[in-house]
Structures are given as structure tokens and as C-alpha cells.
Motif scaffolding. Structure first.
Motif, PDB file in Angstrom:
ATOM      1  N   LEU A   1       0.879  -1.241  -0.103  1.00  0.00           N
ATOM      2  CA  LEU A   1      -0.015   0.071   0.090  1.00  0.00           C
ATOM      3  C   LEU A   1       0.889   1.076   0.061  1.00  0.00           C
ATOM      4  O   LEU A   1       0.593   2.285  -0.690  1.00  0.00           O
ATOM      5  CB  LEU A   1      -0.802  -0.032   1.290  1.00  0.00           C
ATOM      6  N   ALA A   2       2.029   1.161   0.675  1.00  0.00           N
ATOM      7  CA  ALA A   2       2.825   2.464   0.862  1.00  0.00           C
ATOM      8  C   ALA A   2       3.384   2.657  -0.472  1.00  0.00           C
ATOM      9  O   ALA A   2       3.604   3.861  -0.856  1.00  0.00           O
ATOM     10  CB  ALA A   2       3.830   2.190   1.968  1.00  0.00           C
ATOM     11  N   ASP A   3       3.906   1.606  -1.067  1.00  0.00           N
ATOM     12  CA  ASP A   3       4.644   1.744  -2.262  1.00  0.00           C
ATOM     13  C   ASP A   3       3.730   2.358  -3.406  1.00  0.00           C
ATOM     14  O   ASP A   3       3.887   3.345  -4.112  1.00  0.00           O
ATOM     15  CB  ASP A   3       5.136   0.322  -2.962  1.00  0.00           C
ATOM     16  N   GLU A   4       2.478   1.966  -3.361  1.00  0.00           N
ATOM     17  CA  GLU A   4       1.428   2.104  -4.147  1.00  0.00           C
ATOM     18  C   GLU A   4       1.144   4.008  -4.227  1.00  0.00           C
ATOM     19  O   GLU A   4       0.972   4.567  -4.981  1.00  0.00           O
ATOM     20  CB  GLU A   4       0.356   1.468  -3.962  1.00  0.00           C
ATOM     21  N   LEU A   5       0.987   3.958  -2.934  1.00  0.00           N
ATOM     22  CA  LEU A   5       0.830   5.650  -2.624  1.00  0.00           C
ATOM     23  C   LEU A   5       1.875   6.484  -3.111  1.00  0.00           C
ATOM     24  O   LEU A   5       1.793   7.434  -3.739  1.00  0.00           O
ATOM     25  CB  LEU A   5       0.516   5.618  -0.865  1.00  0.00           C
ATOM     26  N   ILE A   6       3.157   5.992  -2.871  1.00  0.00           N
ATOM     27  CA  ILE A   6       4.188   6.706  -3.284  1.00  0.00           C
ATOM     28  C   ILE A   6       4.324   6.841  -4.830  1.00  0.00           C
ATOM     29  O   ILE A   6       4.544   7.994  -5.372  1.00  0.00           O
ATOM     30  CB  ILE A   6       5.498   6.050  -2.755  1.00  0.00           C
ATOM     31  N   VAL A   7       4.064   5.820  -5.384  1.00  0.00           N
ATOM     32  CA  VAL A   7       3.979   5.932  -7.032  1.00  0.00           C
ATOM     33  C   VAL A   7       2.698   6.958  -7.514  1.00  0.00           C
ATOM     34  O   VAL A   7       3.020   7.585  -8.182  1.00  0.00           O
ATOM     35  CB  VAL A   7       3.902   4.447  -7.595  1.00  0.00           C
ATOM     36  N   ALA A   8       1.731   6.780  -6.784  1.00  0.00           N
ATOM     37  CA  ALA A   8       0.660   7.984  -7.009  1.00  0.00           C
ATOM     38  C   ALA A   8       0.980   9.164  -6.959  1.00  0.00           C
ATOM     39  O   ALA A   8       1.008   9.978  -7.652  1.00  0.00           O
ATOM     40  CB  ALA A   8      -0.637   7.527  -6.290  1.00  0.00           C
ATOM     41  N   ILE A   9       1.627   9.445  -5.705  1.00  0.00           N
ATOM     42  CA  ILE A   9       2.219  10.733  -5.377  1.00  0.00           C
ATOM     43  C   ILE A   9       3.189  11.309  -6.524  1.00  0.00           C
ATOM     44  O   ILE A   9       3.000  12.397  -6.985  1.00  0.00           O
ATOM     45  CB  ILE A   9       2.958  10.839  -4.077  1.00  0.00           C
ATOM     46  N   PHE A  10       4.371  10.471  -6.652  1.00  0.00           N
ATOM     47  CA  PHE A  10       5.275  10.939  -7.875  1.00  0.00           C
ATOM     48  C   PHE A  10       4.748  10.880  -9.268  1.00  0.00           C
ATOM     49  O   PHE A  10       5.490  11.444  -9.995  1.00  0.00           O
ATOM     50  CB  PHE A  10       6.604   9.958  -7.749  1.00  0.00           C
ATOM     51  N   THR A  11       3.733  10.194  -9.432  1.00  0.00           N
ATOM     52  CA  THR A  11       2.974  10.202 -10.882  1.00  0.00           C
ATOM     53  C   THR A  11       2.350  11.646 -11.090  1.00  0.00           C
ATOM     54  O   THR A  11       2.669  12.187 -12.117  1.00  0.00           O
ATOM     55  CB  THR A  11       2.034   9.083 -11.102  1.00  0.00           C
ATOM     56  N   ARG A  12       1.786  12.299 -10.109  1.00  0.00           N
ATOM     57  CA  ARG A  12       1.167  13.476  -9.980  1.00  0.00           C
ATOM     58  C   ARG A  12       2.135  14.512 -10.047  1.00  0.00           C
ATOM     59  O   ARG A  12       1.931  15.528 -10.442  1.00  0.00           O
ATOM     60  CB  ARG A  12       0.107  13.460  -8.831  1.00  0.00           C
ATOM     61  N   GLN A  13       3.229  14.494  -9.218  1.00  0.00           N
ATOM     62  CA  GLN A  13       3.939  15.452  -9.051  1.00  0.00           C
ATOM     63  C   GLN A  13       5.683  14.664  -9.114  1.00  0.00           C
ATOM     64  O   GLN A  13       6.157  14.711  -8.242  1.00  0.00           O
ATOM     65  CB  GLN A  13       4.130  15.794  -7.450  1.00  0.00           C
ATOM     66  N   PRO A  14       5.736  14.449 -10.392  1.00  0.00           N
ATOM     67  CA  PRO A  14       7.027  14.016 -10.832  1.00  0.00           C
ATOM     68  C   PRO A  14       8.308  14.805 -10.284  1.00  0.00           C
ATOM     69  O   PRO A  14       9.535  14.143  -9.698  1.00  0.00           O
ATOM     70  CB  PRO A  14       7.089  13.735 -12.227  1.00  0.00           C
ATOM     71  N   ALA A  15       8.158  16.122 -10.438  1.00  0.00           N
ATOM     72  CA  ALA A  15       9.277  16.995  -9.923  1.00  0.00           C
ATOM     73  C   ALA A  15       9.587  16.830  -8.442  1.00  0.00           C
ATOM     74  O   ALA A  15      10.735  17.265  -8.037  1.00  0.00           O
ATOM     75  CB  ALA A  15       9.071  18.567  -9.942  1.00  0.00           C
ATOM     76  N   LEU A  16       8.906  16.350  -7.705  1.00  0.00           N
ATOM     77  CA  LEU A  16       9.027  15.994  -6.268  1.00  0.00           C
ATOM     78  C   LEU A  16      10.010  15.065  -5.782  1.00  0.00           C
ATOM     79  O   LEU A  16      10.607  15.406  -5.002  1.00  0.00           O
ATOM     80  CB  LEU A  16       7.658  15.789  -5.498  1.00  0.00           C
ATOM     81  N   GLU A  17      10.094  14.026  -6.706  1.00  0.00           N
ATOM     82  CA  GLU A  17      10.723  12.874  -6.179  1.00  0.00           C
ATOM     83  C   GLU A  17      12.440  13.312  -6.156  1.00  0.00           C
ATOM     84  O   GLU A  17      12.867  13.153  -5.067  1.00  0.00           O
ATOM     85  CB  GLU A  17      10.884  11.809  -7.156  1.00  0.00           C
ATOM     86  N   PRO A  18      12.972  14.088  -7.168  1.00  0.00           N
ATOM     87  CA  PRO A  18      14.312  14.395  -7.052  1.00  0.00           C
ATOM     88  C   PRO A  18      14.587  15.504  -5.840  1.00  0.00           C
ATOM     89  O   PRO A  18      15.508  15.170  -5.111  1.00  0.00           O
ATOM     90  CB  PRO A  18      14.638  14.803  -8.136  1.00  0.00           C
ATOM     91  N   GLU A  19      13.470  16.136  -5.451  1.00  0.00           N
ATOM     92  CA  GLU A  19      13.697  17.066  -4.262  1.00  0.00           C
ATOM     93  C   GLU A  19      13.548  16.548  -3.003  1.00  0.00           C
ATOM     94  O   GLU A  19      14.508  16.746  -2.382  1.00  0.00           O
ATOM     95  CB  GLU A  19      12.480  18.107  -4.476  1.00  0.00           C
ATOM     96  N   LEU A  20      12.887  15.374  -2.973  1.00  0.00           N
ATOM     97  CA  LEU A  20      12.640  14.904  -1.682  1.00  0.00           C
ATOM     98  C   LEU A  20      13.874  13.862  -1.385  1.00  0.00           C
ATOM     99  O   LEU A  20      14.567  13.813  -0.496  1.00  0.00           O
ATOM    100  CB  LEU A  20      11.381  13.530  -1.751  1.00  0.00           C
ATOM    101  N   ALA A  21      14.456  13.082  -2.613  1.00  0.00           N
ATOM    102  CA  ALA A  21      15.767  12.446  -2.465  1.00  0.00           C
ATOM    103  C   ALA A  21      16.884  13.492  -1.897  1.00  0.00           C
ATOM    104  O   ALA A  21      17.674  13.064  -1.214  1.00  0.00           O
ATOM    105  CB  ALA A  21      15.809  11.662  -3.597  1.00  0.00           C
ATOM    106  N   PHE A  22      16.713  14.647  -2.444  1.00  0.00           N
ATOM    107  CA  PHE A  22      18.056  15.512  -2.236  1.00  0.00           C
ATOM    108  C   PHE A  22      17.917  15.782  -0.708  1.00  0.00           C
ATOM    109  O   PHE A  22      18.736  16.078   0.109  1.00  0.00           O
ATOM    110  CB  PHE A  22      17.636  16.614  -3.111  1.00  0.00           C
ATOM    111  N   GLU A  23      16.651  16.306  -0.214  1.00  0.00           N
ATOM    112  CA  GLU A  23      16.167  16.981   1.178  1.00  0.00           C
ATOM    113  C   GLU A  23      16.412  15.651   2.207  1.00  0.00           C
ATOM    114  O   GLU A  23      17.092  16.033   3.076  1.00  0.00           O
ATOM    115  CB  GLU A  23      14.889  17.479   1.372  1.00  0.00           C
ATOM    116  N   GLY A  24      15.831  14.522   1.741  1.00  0.00           N
ATOM    117  CA  GLY A  24      15.673  13.819   2.937  1.00  0.00           C
ATOM    118  C   GLY A  24      16.486  12.674   3.278  1.00  0.00           C
ATOM    119  O   GLY A  24      17.049  12.343   4.175  1.00  0.00           O
ATOM    120  N   ALA A  25      17.385  12.392   1.973  1.00  0.00           N
ATOM    121  CA  ALA A  25      18.319  11.160   2.075  1.00  0.00           C
ATOM    122  C   ALA A  25      19.379  11.322   2.714  1.00  0.00           C
ATOM    123  O   ALA A  25      19.887  12.653   2.943  1.00  0.00           O
ATOM    124  CB  ALA A  25      18.630  10.492   0.738  1.00  0.00           C
TER     125      ALA A  25
END
Ligand SMILES: Cc1cc2nc3c(=O)[nH]c(=O)nc-3n(C[C@H](O)[C@H](O)[C@H](O)COP(=O)(O)OP(=O)(O)OC[C@H]3O[C@@H](n4cnc5c(N)ncnc54)[C@H](O)[C@@H]3O)c2cc1C
Lengths: 369, 282
Positions: free
Chosen positions: B258-282
Motif C-alpha cells: 500500500l505504501a509503495d502504491e501511494l508513493i507511486v501515485a504521489i510521484f506520478t502526479r508530482q514527478p518533480a517532487l521525487e528528486p527534491e525529496l531524495a535530495f532533502e531527505g536522504a
């Protein structure tokens, strides 16, 4: 007492106030002004948001957009002038004086009302911050004009009047308010309600310098000191790109840790609904909503929050709202973009773990190979 | 010292409902309360009186039934209550309200002694403007101290007051002079229970009721709708979003899926968010 002032404008009688009958002496009031809020050297971002909004109003009216910069004779004040131009001002009204070093109501009210009386703007916008609200109330009363607080929408209607829309009755209704027969038409807007405009380096334009007609001994209030917030991180909530928030559905104070962990994993700020503040589970500056902060993140994750109207008005401008709630009929699903009907207490740790897996460089390398 | 506290009786907005068809407010049966923010002002006033001696006068402007909130305030221990009530005040915006209240405070000063401090709450929960306090201060030519978190000291002989007020990013310590107007921040104190004696007094006390004329207001054009530069032209319901949230189907899935599915849904809608989060959070 200003109410005894003999040249107080005579208000139109009764319901006549509903019609626009602008008195002769207000007819040459022109241009849109934005107060550039500057405290301890920093321009508050709400001032730029207002310049963006002011630009639209000025273009519709075919008039100029001006910033008003009041501050001590320092580089930071000069910088604020440059920033006002960078965010779209055509000109800047400028007063620098040592008396304007720290915010005090008396010299700022005097400076602002003198400028208005001299240069006659038709619209004056201020941020609904503690400073902006303190100043706006006394400026409007001194000028005996209308002031609409906490607007969420500003527009100019067919006859050129400012239409200021604000939530009423806790956000369950909106109302549009006009100041038809007085000038300037004043409004405040909370931070993050209007989008941040693009910044463009356009150099310094026309600056109209004015003198402050007040000296220190005429000011009763003295600043003895300033204590900055120790938890400076909390100030970022309104401006964060990603926000995770928890509500009463989390069940207990101990479960707030789940919200904080997720926030930490994705570099987000965390917030909460109001009952959590009232229960003392979270400090007041983490509250999101009508009586808390307005946020405008790219992603908002709400866990165990029902989505009452007072919460909704604070998060509506988020680009993507994700709701986690056990009740499929919770009102939050009416305005969230993505919903998941599940127990947030069990789901949040899984989500945190999944984000960490997906976002950590290590796991990405593994996926790529 | 003489302290005036201006309070407002408001509908308990937690209990207000909007009629689903007509989009009007259903006020019937909605209980009224003292504006919660005003209680911090009232408690602070009572504490000052207890420490320095003197009297607390509570003032409200409203319909005759606003008397209820004054009785409540007396029950908490206020010494005197004044109700400013007149049909001429109907429809007042913040400018007209601050005019009427300032006139009433001037009259209170003439009748019961000039106030050293005038208190209001930070804002009301129905209007939410935070404008009436500053308006009263300006009209009475009082120093205004808004968002006050703490009254550090008062020197009655020197007519000096030191306060801490909240401002953007911190707390300002200010020294000013009396008389002044203070708007009190929420959460600064806790309203007392009020003694049995106060409760008995409250039930028996006479509330001073003033019409506009009795409060010495001569210019009625500054009151009510006529004295209000702002005009409400339109009241409407926010437009509802047409579609509900896209639901992630939870049936027969592990939390991990479920969690994976939600994350895919989030990044499908907001693709620009993924690199930003990876940069900030990782
Ligand atoms: C004047 C005024 C101003 C206000 N200002 C604000 C404000 O600024 N901000 C604000 O937030 N509120 C504000 N409120 C309060 C607002 O009306 C609501 O009461 C509040 O937002 C509700 O908070 P909540 O959703 O956390 O709690 P609740 O309404 O109790 O909702 C809890 C939700 O959690 C769900 N839930 C329960 N268990 C679980 C679980 N295990 N997992 C997932 N979901 C679960 C429930 O289905 C429910 O939808 C204000 C109210 C008033 C009167």
C-alpha cells in the motif's frame, strides 16, 4: 481624539453606502500600494506575494504598482527597495529614519499615513502578520477608511472598486467586501494565501523619498530588547514544500512521533490540527488552519485529520493533498487529491519505511542495477 | 488602578452550520459564549487589579442578550459591567465599532474614573480581524500594545508599563506609558474559576446599560451601517470541488505494498517532487 476631527468625511446615509458615490476629494486617489514589511533586516515573503497580487490589480486598473519601504538608514532597507522592484513594483515610496529601526506602532503609523495623505493611493495592501495587523488597524482608523482583514481573493470590478473576498463564520462562507466611498481601500492578506511571483532583476526604478515628521522624544514606546524564537525551525512551516500533519485520529500524543518520523525521512515540516494544540500535544505554532498557519506546500499529507472547514482553509492551496483516514466519509476526502482509507497509526511507519527505501541513494542504485 | 476590558459575545462557531440548500448561516439554537480570546484579557485585568488594587470594568457592545456575557464576567470577579446597546449600532464594521466602544470608554472614564489600561482580546472568533483594539487605541489616542504575551511590570507612580509582545520571529520587550491599550495574546494565562462570593454578586449586580445617547454619542452617522466604510456586497459558499479524492484500493494488500502504491501515485502526479525529496531527505 480623531473622532472629534471636524473634517471627518460625512458618510453617505444608510443604505446609500451600498452605492458608489466617491466624494470629490478622493477622486484623484490612484495607484496600488504594497507595504514592504521589513523587520530586523528581512523582508517578509508575504510582501512579495502581495506585490504579485498588486501587479494584477494595477494592470487591471491601468495604474502603477508601488512598494512602501519604511526602515532605518541601513543597507537592509536599501535592499528591500531593490527587492520591491525585483518583484514587480514600478516605484517605491521610501522613508528611512533611525526611529524606524525596530517596529513600533507610532512612527510607522505616522510614516504610512503621511505618505497616504501626500501621494494618495487608491488601494493599500498589507500582510496579515502581527506587524501588518498592528499597523493596518491604526492606519485605517487614522485615515477613517475601510479595512478588510485576511482576504483570500482580491479583484477589481467593473467600476474599478476593489472587491476583497474573505472567509466568514469560520470559513464556512465567503463574503466580498467593498470600500466604495472612502480611500484608500485597505486590505490585509495572510502569508501563503497568494502565490509567490517570479523574481526578476530589473534594477532600481523610481524612488520617491519622504521625510519622517516625528522625533524620538515624541514617541512614548521604547524598545528594550528582542528575543528571537529559539525554535527557529517552526517558522518554516508556512513556507515548507512538504508538510506532514497529524490529527486527533492518531489517538494519543505518543503517536505524533509517527508524523515526525515521516517528516524527518522526507525532509518535511510537521504540523497538526487544532485539537492537538488544545490538548497540549503540540505547540501552537505547529497548528495549521484558519486560526493557525496557512500552508502552500507541493505535498501535504494529513493523517487522522477529519478536514473540518477551519482546517481546510489553511491547506487548500497545497498542490497535492494526501489524506489518510479510517472513515471513508470524512470531509477531508472532499478536497484531498489522493485518499487512503486505513489506520494511520499502522500505516505511517510503513509509509516512512517505503519512502526511505525509495529515496535513499543506496536503494536507488540497487534498483538501477 | 482602573482597568477597562472590552469583550464580545460571539456565537460558538464550532456549532454553526450552513444550510445546505440556501447557504445561509443557521444560528438558531447556536449557543453564545464570551469570545475565547477575550478571556485572556479579562484574566490579565483581574490579576493586575489583585496585585495593584483598583477596579475592573467590563464593557460590551451588542444586543440586550449580550448581558449574559457581562454576567459571566462579573462571575469571574469583574467589579462592574457596562452594556452599550442601541439599534443604531447594528451593522457596524470595525471602524464604526471602534468608534462606539471608544466613546463608551470615554464615558466610563468620566463616570467611574479614567482607565489606566484598556484591554481587548487578540481578535474575535467570528470577525477574526484584530482591528478593533488598534481602532479603539487610535481613537482614544492611547499607546497600543498588541499581541502582548506578558505584562512584565507596572509602575503606577511613574505611569510606566513594560510588556513582552509577540512579533514576527520573536518577542519584543517594550516600555511604554499609561494609559495604554493592550490586546492580549491567547494562552497567556488561565481563567480563574471565580469565587462563590463573586457568583452571588454577579447574580445581584445591576448592569449599567447605555444607549448611544446615554454613552454621550452625538454623531450617529459614525455608528452602525452609516458609519461603516466597508460594505458587504455578497455572501456565498465556497465552490465545492467536483471530484472526490482518488482512492487507493486497500483490499488484500500488505501495508508495505500500500505504501509503495501511494508513493507511486504521489510521484506520478508530482514527478518533480521525487528528486527534491531524495535530495532533502536522504
Ligand atoms: C473558531 C475556530 C477555529 C478553528 N481553527 C482551526 C484551525 O486553525 N485548524 C484546525 O485544524 N482546526 C481548527 N478548528 C477546529 C476544527 O473545527 C476541527 O475541530 C478540527 O480541525 C478537528 O481536528 P481533527 O480532524 O484532528 O479531529 P477530529 O475531527 O476528531 O477528526 C479525527 C479524524 O481522524 C479519523 N481517525 C480516527 N482514528 C483514525 C486512525 N486510527 N487512523 C486514521 N484516521 C483516524 C476520524 O475518522 C476523523 O476523521 C477551529 C474551530 C473553531 C471553532
Amino acid at each position: 481624539m480623531s473622532s472629534a476631527n471636524p473634517d471627518t468625511p460625512r458618510p453617505p446615509a444608510g443604505r446609500a453606502g451600498m452605492k458608489k458615490e466617491l466624494p470629490e476629494r478622493f477622486r484623484d486617489y490612484r495607484h496600488v500600494w504594497v507595504f514592504i514589511e521589513l523587520e530586523r533586516g528581512q523582508v517578509h515573503p508575504v510582501s512579495f506575494e502581495l506585490l504579485g497580487e498588486g501587479r494584477k490589480l494595477a494592470d487591471k486598473l491601468g495604474v502603477q504598482l508601488a512598494g512602501v519601504v519604511l526602515g532605518p538608514p541601513e543597507e537592509a532597507t536599501q535592499n528591500a527597495v531593490a527587492e520591491a522592484f525585483a518583484y514587480g513594483a514600478d516605484l517605491v515610496y521610501f522613508i528611512d529614519a533611525p526611529l524606524l529601526a525596530d517596529y513600533r506602532n507610532e512612527p510607522f503609523t505616522k510614516a504610512m499615513t503621511d505618505l497616504v495623505d501626500t501621494y494618495k493611493p487608491e488601494i493599500l495592501l498589507l500582510g496579515a502578520t502581527t506587524l501588518g495587523r498592528d499597523l493596518a488597524g491604526s492606519v485605517a482608523t487614522t485615515l477613517l477608511t475601510g479595512l478588510t482583514a485576511d482576504c483570500t481573493e482580491l479583484d477589481v470590478d467593473a467600476d474599478g472598486s476593489l472587491a476583497a473576498t474573505r472567509p466568514t463564520f469560520g470559513g464556512s462562507l465567503l463574503c466580498t467586501i467593498y470600500t466604495l466611498n472612502y480611500r484608500p481601500q485597505m486590505a490585509t492578506v495572510r502569508p501563503r494565501v497568494m502565490p509567490m511571483p517570479q523574481r526578476a532583476d530589473r534594477g532600481i526604478g523610481r524612488v520617491i523619498t519622504h521625510k519622517l515628521s516625528l522625533v524620538e522624544h515624541e514617541i512614548v514606546t521604547k524598545v528594550l530588547g528582542f528575543l528571537p524564537d529559539s525554535q527557529s525551525g517552526t517558522a518554516n512551516l508556512a513556507y515548507a514544500d512538504v508538510v506532514v500533519a497529524g490529527g486527533l485520529g492518531l489517538g494519543g500524543a505518543e503517536n505524533l512521533q509517527l508524523v515526525k518520523s515521516l517528516a524527518r525521512a522526507i525532509g518535511a515540516e510537521f504540523g497538526c490540527s487544532r485539537p492537538l494544540v488544545q490538548k497540549g500535544w503540540m505547540p501552537a505554532d505547529r497548528q495549521i488552519g484558519q486560526t493557525g498557519k496557512t500552508i502552500r506546500p507541493k505535498l501535504y499529507i494529513a493523517a487522522g485529520i477529519s478536514g473540518a472547514i477551519q482546517h481546510r482553509v489553511g491547506v487548500e492551496a497545497a498542490d497535492l493533498i494526501v489524506a489518510i483516514n479510517t472513515d471513508p466519509n470524512a470531509p477531508i476526502f472532499d478536497f484531498a487529491h489522493l485518499g487512503i482509507v486505513t489506520d494511520a497509526v499502522r500505516f505511517l511507519p510503513a509509509l516512512t519505511e517505503a519512502f526511505t527505501r525509495r529515496l535513499s541513494p543506496h536503494s536507488r542504485d540497487k534498483l538501477a542495477s | 488602578m482602573h482597568i477597562v476590558v472590552s469583550i464580545k459575545q460571539v456565537p460558538d462557531s464550532a456549532q454553526i452550520r450552513v444550510h445546505p440548500v440556501t447557504n445561509t448561516i443557521m444560528r438558531q439554537g447556536v449557543p453564545t459564549i464570551i469570545n475565547p480570546y477575550d478571556l485572556f484579557a479579562l484574566e490579565e485585568a483581574l490579576r493586575l487589579r489583585d496585585a495593584y488594587g483598583g477596579e475592573v470594568t467590563v464593557l460590551t457592545m451588542g444586543p440586550p442578550m449580550a448581558e449574559d456575557s457581562l454576567r459571566k464576567a462579573l462571575g469571574y470577579g469583574a467589579d462592574r459591567a457596562v452594556l452599550l446597546t442601541d439599534r443604531y449600532f447594528a451593522g457596524s464594521d470595525t471602524l464604526a465599532t471602534s468608534f462606539a466602544l471608544s466613546q463608551a470608554i470615554a464615558k466610563i472614564g468620566e463616570t467611574f474614573g479614567p482607565p489606566d489600561v484598556v484591554f481587548t482580546g487578540k481578535q474575535t472568533i467570528d470577525g477574526d480581524t484584530a482591528q478593533v483594539g488598534p481602532g479603539i487605541a487610535k481613537r482614544l489616542d492611547l499607546v497600543q500594545l498588541t499581541y502582548v504575551a506578558k505584562i512584565a511590570s507596572i509602575d503606577l507612580a511613574a505611569r510606566e508599563i513594560t510588556v513582552e509582545r509577540r512579533c514576527e520571529g520573536g518577542t519584543q520587550k517594550l516600555k511604554s506609558s499609561l494609559p495604554c491599550l493592550i490586546t492580549m495574546l491567547e494562552g497567556t494565562n488561565e481563567m480563574r474559576r471565580g469565587s462563590v462570593e463573586d457568583a452571588l454578586c454577579a447574580a445581584r449586580s445591576r448592569i449599567v446599560k447605555w444607549s448611544a445617547a446615554e454613552a454621550g454619542i452625538e454623531d450617529l452617522t459614525k455608528c452602525g451601517l452609516r458609519g461603516s466604510p466597508t460594505v458587504v456586497k455578497r455572501v456565498f459558499a465556497p465552490t465545492a470541488r467536483s471530484e472526490k479524492a482518488a482512492q487507493i484500493d486497500t483490499a488484500e494488500k500488505t501495508l508495505r505494498d500500500l505504501a509503495d502504491e501511494l508513493i507511486v501515485a504521489i510521484f506520478t502526479r508530482q514527478p518533480a517532487l521525487e528528486p527534491e525529496l531524495a535530495f532533502e531527505g536522504a
